[in-house]
Design a protein around this motif. Structure first.
Motif, mmCIF file in Angstrom:
data_model
loop_
_atom_site.group_PDB
_atom_site.id
_atom_site.type_symbol
_atom_site.label_atom_id
_atom_site.label_comp_id
_atom_site.label_asym_id
_atom_site.label_seq_id
_atom_site.Cartn_x
_atom_site.Cartn_y
_atom_site.Cartn_z
ATOM 1 N N MET A 60 0.536 14.516 -2.415
ATOM 2 C CA MET A 60 0.649 12.569 -1.918
ATOM 3 C C MET A 60 2.179 12.661 -2.649
ATOM 4 S SD MET A 60 -1.742 9.479 -1.339
ATOM 5 C CE MET A 60 -3.294 10.788 -1.623
ATOM 6 N N ASP A 61 3.082 12.456 -1.822
ATOM 7 C CA ASP A 61 4.315 11.937 -2.431
ATOM 8 C C ASP A 61 4.615 10.413 -2.867
ATOM 9 O OD1 ASP A 61 6.623 11.345 -4.023
ATOM 10 O OD2 ASP A 61 7.978 11.593 -1.848
ATOM 11 N N ILE A 62 4.062 10.015 -3.453
ATOM 12 C CA ILE A 62 4.588 8.179 -3.373
ATOM 13 C C ILE A 62 6.018 7.681 -3.936
ATOM 14 C CG2 ILE A 62 3.428 6.054 -3.545
ATOM 15 C CD1 ILE A 62 0.693 7.195 -3.762
ATOM 16 N N SER A 63 6.913 6.328 -3.209
ATOM 17 C CA SER A 63 7.810 6.497 -3.234
ATOM 18 C C SER A 63 8.387 4.458 -3.358
ATOM 19 C CB SER A 63 9.002 6.665 -2.376
ATOM 20 O OG SER A 63 9.233 8.298 -2.337
ATOM 21 N N ILE A 64 8.144 3.905 -4.614
ATOM 22 C CA ILE A 64 8.279 2.821 -4.122
ATOM 23 C C ILE A 64 9.944 2.525 -5.303
ATOM 24 C CG2 ILE A 64 7.318 0.629 -6.446
ATOM 25 C CD1 ILE A 64 4.824 2.136 -6.682
ATOM 26 N N GLU A 65 9.786 1.696 -3.735
ATOM 27 C CA GLU A 65 11.690 1.086 -3.458
ATOM 28 C C GLU A 65 11.508 0.012 -4.425
ATOM 29 O OE1 GLU A 65 13.609 1.700 -0.038
ATOM 30 O OE2 GLU A 65 13.771 3.478 -0.140
ATOM 31 N N ASP A 66 10.668 -1.292 -4.265
ATOM 32 C CA ASP A 66 10.469 -2.402 -4.048
ATOM 33 C C ASP A 66 9.636 -2.643 -5.309
ATOM 34 O OD1 ASP A 66 9.772 -5.062 -4.875
ATOM 35 O OD2 ASP A 66 10.652 -5.625 -2.799
ATOM 36 N N GLU A 67 9.802 -2.921 -6.752
ATOM 37 C CA GLU A 67 9.231 -2.960 -7.805
ATOM 38 C C GLU A 67 7.906 -4.073 -7.967
ATOM 39 O OE1 GLU A 67 9.567 -0.742 -10.631
ATOM 40 O OE2 GLU A 67 10.880 0.008 -9.624
ATOM 41 N N ARG A 68 8.386 -5.128 -6.837
ATOM 42 C CA ARG A 68 6.334 -6.194 -6.385
ATOM 43 C C ARG A 68 5.856 -5.317 -6.468
ATOM 44 N NH1 ARG A 68 10.105 -9.996 -2.778
ATOM 45 N NH2 ARG A 68 10.171 -7.862 -2.092
ATOM 46 N N TRP A 69 6.084 -4.087 -6.118
ATOM 47 C CA TRP A 69 4.271 -3.367 -5.158
ATOM 48 C C TRP A 69 3.916 -2.510 -6.712
ATOM 49 C CZ3 TRP A 69 2.130 -3.765 -1.286
ATOM 50 C CH2 TRP A 69 2.978 -3.597 0.179
ATOM 51 N N VAL A 70 4.470 -2.429 -7.981
ATOM 52 C CA VAL A 70 3.778 -2.202 -9.007
ATOM 53 C C VAL A 70 2.877 -3.294 -9.563
ATOM 54 C CG1 VAL A 70 4.388 -1.561 -11.635
ATOM 55 C CG2 VAL A 70 6.142 -0.435 -9.997
ATOM 56 N N ASP A 71 2.486 -4.545 -9.189
ATOM 57 C CA ASP A 71 2.113 -5.071 -9.315
ATOM 58 C C ASP A 71 0.304 -5.104 -9.090
ATOM 59 O OD1 ASP A 71 4.047 -6.677 -11.015
ATOM 60 O OD2 ASP A 71 4.238 -7.918 -9.780
ATOM 61 N N HIS A 91 -13.725 10.694 4.674
ATOM 62 C CA HIS A 91 -14.346 9.962 6.348
ATOM 63 C C HIS A 91 -14.284 10.990 6.522
ATOM 64 C CE1 HIS A 91 -16.924 7.152 8.098
ATOM 65 N NE2 HIS A 91 -15.652 7.385 9.017
ATOM 66 N N GLN A 92 -13.067 11.618 7.551
ATOM 67 C CA GLN A 92 -12.170 13.036 8.434
ATOM 68 C C GLN A 92 -12.860 14.010 8.418
ATOM 69 O OE1 GLN A 92 -12.747 10.134 10.488
ATOM 70 N NE2 GLN A 92 -11.045 10.968 11.588
ATOM 71 N N GLY A 93 -12.884 13.738 7.299
ATOM 72 C CA GLY A 93 -13.625 15.447 6.714
ATOM 73 C C GLY A 93 -12.803 16.270 5.930
ATOM 74 N N ILE A 94 -11.346 16.139 5.813
ATOM 75 C CA ILE A 94 -10.225 16.665 4.836
ATOM 76 C C ILE A 94 -10.050 16.276 3.940
ATOM 77 C CG2 ILE A 94 -7.627 16.327 5.669
ATOM 78 C CD1 ILE A 94 -8.652 14.819 8.646
ATOM 79 N N ASP A 95 -9.900 18.326 3.305
ATOM 80 C CA ASP A 95 -9.613 17.879 2.094
ATOM 81 C C ASP A 95 -8.098 16.845 1.888
ATOM 82 O OD1 ASP A 95 -9.320 17.898 -1.008
ATOM 83 O OD2 ASP A 95 -9.898 19.789 -0.653
ATOM 84 N N ALA A 96 -8.537 15.868 0.766
ATOM 85 C CA ALA A 96 -6.465 15.321 0.533
ATOM 86 C C ALA A 96 -5.591 16.388 -0.187
ATOM 87 C CB ALA A 96 -6.855 13.918 0.351
ATOM 88 N N ASP A 97 -6.317 17.188 -1.154
ATOM 89 C CA ASP A 97 -5.673 17.577 -2.044
ATOM 90 C C ASP A 97 -4.804 18.861 -1.037
ATOM 91 O OD1 ASP A 97 -6.604 16.836 -4.114
ATOM 92 O OD2 ASP A 97 -8.089 18.196 -4.758
ATOM 93 N N GLU A 98 -5.241 18.900 0.288
ATOM 94 C CA GLU A 98 -4.938 20.362 1.190
ATOM 95 C C GLU A 98 -3.934 20.254 2.083
ATOM 96 O OE1 GLU A 98 -7.955 21.424 3.515
ATOM 97 O OE2 GLU A 98 -8.761 22.725 1.784
ATOM 98 N N CYS A 99 -3.370 18.382 1.988
ATOM 99 C CA CYS A 99 -2.597 17.395 2.327
ATOM 100 C C CYS A 99 -1.067 17.113 1.786
ATOM 101 C CB CYS A 99 -3.220 15.699 2.852
ATOM 102 S SG CYS A 99 -4.797 16.919 4.029
ATOM 103 N N ASP A 100 0.089 17.253 2.205
ATOM 104 C CA ASP A 100 0.816 16.835 2.373
ATOM 105 C C ASP A 100 1.687 15.986 2.962
ATOM 106 O OD1 ASP A 100 3.763 16.380 0.887
ATOM 107 O OD2 ASP A 100 4.241 18.352 2.894
ATOM 108 N N LEU A 101 1.906 14.655 2.687
ATOM 109 C CA LEU A 101 2.746 13.208 3.061
ATOM 110 C C LEU A 101 2.838 12.303 2.609
ATOM 111 C CD1 LEU A 101 -0.515 10.550 3.439
ATOM 112 C CD2 LEU A 101 -0.943 12.677 2.721
#
Length: 168
Positions: A1-12, A29-39
């Motif tokens: 999972m790649d999380i990009s924060i462009e607006d620093e207000r999101w840090v709050d 909940h959907q029966g999918i392992d998050a560790d296997e996902c790319d988003l």
């Protein structure tokens, strides 16, 4: 999972932890392992999301959340369950991208009498479900998607966002 924060207000609002928890919970909940996902998730402002909305949807206005699924998993029949995503040749399940806008989320949370945390969690879950092939254009699909959102959010300790009794 790649999380990009462009607006620093999101840090709050501890966006990285919040989005990770929402995505992991929804996938589980959907029966999918998050560790296997790319988003990827982009935390931006209204100006950036308005540009993205104009470029990809022809609507030059801000919106709360946008999603770009890596593949079309939508069901053919209204209200049916979308196809489950499959791993690619590397073993990863490529889901796509989500973008969320600060000012619109703050305004909506205030208007709806919700905490920013709960509202953003709901929108991240909503965006992820779009990546998984859910939509709300047809009534039966909207009902199915909303039911699923409520189930996932309930497991995350968040009240039904569609319950109008709790709205201001």
């Amino acid at each position: 999972m790649d999380i990009s924060i462009e607006d620093e207000r999101w840090v709050d609002v501890d966006f990285e932890a919040l989005s990770s928890k929402a995505i992991t919970g929804a996938l589980l909940h959907q029966g999918i392992d998050a560790d296997e996902c790319d988003l990827s998730v982009l935390a931006c402002d209204d100006a950036r999301i308005a540009d993205l909305n104009a470029e990809f949807r022809g609507k030059p206005t801000p919106t709360n959340v946008l999603s770009w699924p890596a593949e079309d998993l939508a069901a053919d029949s209204p209200g049916a369950v979308p196809a489950k995503p499959e791993p690619d040749f590397t073993g990863e399940i490529v889901l796509g991208d989500i973008a969320i806008a600060w000012e619109t989320c703050v305004r909506e949370a205030k208007e709806q009498g919700k905490s920013m945390h709960d509202h953003v969690t709901h929108l991240i879950v909503h965006g992820l479900l779009h990546l998984l092939g859910y939509d709300h254009i047809r009534d039966a699909d909207a009902t199915s998607m909303e039911r699923l959102e409520v189930e996932i959010l309930g497991k995350l300790g968040i009240d039904d966002p569609y319950n109008v009794e709790h709205a201001p």
